[in-house]
Design an enzyme around this catalytic site. Sequence first.
Site, PDB file in Angstrom:
ATOM      1  N   SER A 180      46.135  42.102  50.098  1.00  0.00           N
ATOM      2  CA  SER A 180      47.345  41.273  50.117  1.00  0.00           C
ATOM      3  C   SER A 180      47.735  41.059  51.575  1.00  0.00           C
ATOM      4  CB  SER A 180      48.480  42.007  49.391  1.00  0.00           C
ATOM      5  OG  SER A 180      49.693  41.282  49.497  1.00  0.00           O
ATOM      6  N   TYR A 240      53.354  49.836  47.487  1.00  0.00           N
ATOM      7  CA  TYR A 240      52.458  48.688  47.334  1.00  0.00           C
ATOM      8  C   TYR A 240      51.818  48.333  48.678  1.00  0.00           C
ATOM      9  CZ  TYR A 240      50.887  43.988  46.044  1.00  0.00           C
ATOM     10  OH  TYR A 240      50.136  42.866  45.801  1.00  0.00           O
TER      11      TYR A 240
HETATM   12  N1  LIG Z   1      50.787  37.636  42.557  1.00  0.00           N
HETATM   13  C1  LIG Z   1      50.874  37.767  43.860  1.00  0.00           C
HETATM   14  O1  LIG Z   1      51.699  37.106  44.499  1.00  0.00           O
HETATM   15  C2  LIG Z   1      49.939  38.682  44.605  1.00  0.00           C
HETATM   16  C3  LIG Z   1      49.987  38.672  45.998  1.00  0.00           C
HETATM   17  C4  LIG Z   1      49.100  39.450  46.710  1.00  0.00           C
HETATM   18  C5  LIG Z   1      48.172  40.234  46.030  1.00  0.00           C
HETATM   19  N2  LIG Z   1      48.174  40.231  44.677  1.00  0.00           N
HETATM   20  C6  LIG Z   1      47.212  41.100  44.034  1.00  0.00           C
HETATM   21  O2  LIG Z   1      46.480  40.379  43.047  1.00  0.00           O
HETATM   22  C7  LIG Z   1      46.142  41.257  41.984  1.00  0.00           C
HETATM   23  C8  LIG Z   1      46.607  40.648  40.675  1.00  0.00           C
HETATM   24  O3  LIG Z   1      48.026  40.475  40.740  1.00  0.00           O
HETATM   25  P1  LIG Z   1      48.839  39.655  39.644  1.00  0.00           P
HETATM   26  O4  LIG Z   1      49.980  39.048  40.350  1.00  0.00           O
HETATM   27  O5  LIG Z   1      47.920  38.835  38.830  1.00  0.00           O
HETATM   28  O6  LIG Z   1      49.401  40.881  38.758  1.00  0.00           O
HETATM   29  P2  LIG Z   1      49.817  40.860  37.204  1.00  0.00           P
HETATM   30  O7  LIG Z   1      50.626  42.101  36.997  1.00  0.00           O
HETATM   31  O8  LIG Z   1      50.431  39.555  36.866  1.00  0.00           O
HETATM   32  O9  LIG Z   1      48.433  41.017  36.462  1.00  0.00           O
HETATM   33  C9  LIG Z   1      47.661  42.181  36.731  1.00  0.00           C
HETATM   34  C10 LIG Z   1      46.712  42.458  35.590  1.00  0.00           C
HETATM   35  O10 LIG Z   1      46.092  43.717  35.889  1.00  0.00           O
HETATM   36  C11 LIG Z   1      46.172  44.541  34.735  1.00  0.00           C
HETATM   37  N3  LIG Z   1      46.185  45.955  35.107  1.00  0.00           N
HETATM   38  C12 LIG Z   1      47.231  46.661  35.637  1.00  0.00           C
HETATM   39  N4  LIG Z   1      46.889  47.946  35.764  1.00  0.00           N
HETATM   40  C13 LIG Z   1      45.615  48.058  35.341  1.00  0.00           C
HETATM   41  C14 LIG Z   1      44.715  49.151  35.233  1.00  0.00           C
HETATM   42  N5  LIG Z   1      45.074  50.395  35.569  1.00  0.00           N
HETATM   43  N6  LIG Z   1      43.466  48.919  34.766  1.00  0.00           N
HETATM   44  C15 LIG Z   1      43.100  47.670  34.389  1.00  0.00           C
HETATM   45  N7  LIG Z   1      43.917  46.610  34.445  1.00  0.00           N
HETATM   46  C16 LIG Z   1      45.156  46.800  34.921  1.00  0.00           C
HETATM   47  C17 LIG Z   1      47.446  44.121  34.029  1.00  0.00           C
HETATM   48  O11 LIG Z   1      47.458  44.497  32.651  1.00  0.00           O
HETATM   49  C18 LIG Z   1      47.443  42.608  34.242  1.00  0.00           C
HETATM   50  O12 LIG Z   1      46.745  41.924  33.223  1.00  0.00           O
HETATM   51  C19 LIG Z   1      46.807  42.607  42.290  1.00  0.00           C
HETATM   52  O13 LIG Z   1      45.876  43.461  42.882  1.00  0.00           O
HETATM   53  C20 LIG Z   1      47.880  42.224  43.267  1.00  0.00           C
HETATM   54  O14 LIG Z   1      48.222  43.287  44.114  1.00  0.00           O
HETATM   55  C21 LIG Z   1      49.033  39.481  43.943  1.00  0.00           C
END
Ligand SMILES: NC(=O)c1ccc[n+]([C@@H]2O[C@H](COP(=O)([O-])OP(=O)(O)OC[C@H]3O[C@@H](n4cnc5c(N)ncnc54)[C@H](O)[C@@H]3O)[C@@H](O)[C@H]2O)c1
Length: 265
Positions: free
Chosen positions: A142, A156
């Site tokens: 991120s 985080y």
């Molecule tokens: N959305 C953003 O703005 C953003 C920004 C930077 C980085 N990210 C990164 O992108 C990735 C996805 O984020 P997102 O926004 O889609 O999150 P989200 O919470 O919307 O979706 C995450 C998915 O991961 C699954 N998950 C959570 N814990 C888990 C586990 N222990 N084992 C297997 N699956 C698991 C959840 O059930 C969900 O379906 C993350 O690593 C997050 O840190 C997101």
Amino acid sequence: MKKLEGKVAIITGAAAGIGQGIAQVYANYGANLVLWDINPQVEETAQKLRQETGAQIISSVVDVANKQEVLAACQNAVDHFGRLDIICANAGVCRLAPFEEFPDEIRDFHIDVNIKGVWNTCQAAIPHLLAAGKGAIVIASSVTGDLVADAGEAAYAMTKAALVGLTKCLAIEYADRNIRVNCTQLGYARTPMVEKMAQESNPSNPEEVIQGIAAGVPMKRLAKPTDVGELFAFLGSDEASYLTGSQIVIDGGATLPETMTMGTH
Ligand SMILES: NC(=O)c1ccc[n+]([C@@H]2O[C@H](COP(=O)([O-])OP(=O)(O)OC[C@H]3O[C@@H](n4cnc5c(N)ncnc54)[C@H](O)[C@@H]3O)[C@@H](O)[C@H]2O)c1
């Protein structure tokens, strides 16, 4: 031939959000998919994509923090498709709390999922990539932690910055064995995670938080999960054949402005 034709890709956290966007883009580019999520809804995501794209897809309920589950699911994927080519280590969690009140168990939850989950996924998959003679790993870091942060994100930010370190080490360790390892540094995308964070930030008007994020981004919008999926597809594909150890920011310019006042417009 499509960009990922015939490649076998594991995508973790594929039930929703970014992982679902990655799965959609990978399916459009002809990949065979192995979708993991702790949420059983992952099978619905798989079913929808099978219908829309005709892609070969298996799905499993897997907690990436549980090493035995990850090892078993990896073996199951290889038994099904015969090999692995690309690993998208996307699953992650984010909970906000003021640092002086941050519960140890919530800190450890981030370490377990965000760091150990990626560690487990890579460790389980790499022997299969070595057996295939090549492979690509894309890790969801991120901008948070390595470049910027918002208040309340201590756990985080710490865990996402750690993934840059893991990316660098795996990249150097496997460079001469044909496994490329890169990480993405996303700004904000509209996903269930970010909607929950907006709710925690302003329970009476979470939409205002989302609009405020968009207003602060030079491109005036949050990322779509498929914007991020396209970057994962590039990094997983042979088009990125000389890229390893890279950290690629994808944030609509959010981390660019030096000031809010200086300049010609
Ligand atoms: N959305 C953003 O703005 C953003 C920004 C930077 C980085 N990210 C990164 O992108 C990735 C996805 O984020 P997102 O926004 O889609 O999150 P989200 O919470 O919307 O979706 C995450 C998915 O991961 C699954 N998950 C959570 N814990 C888990 C586990 N222990 N084992 C297997 N699956 C698991 C959840 O059930 C969900 O379906 C993350 O690593 C997050 O840190 C997101």
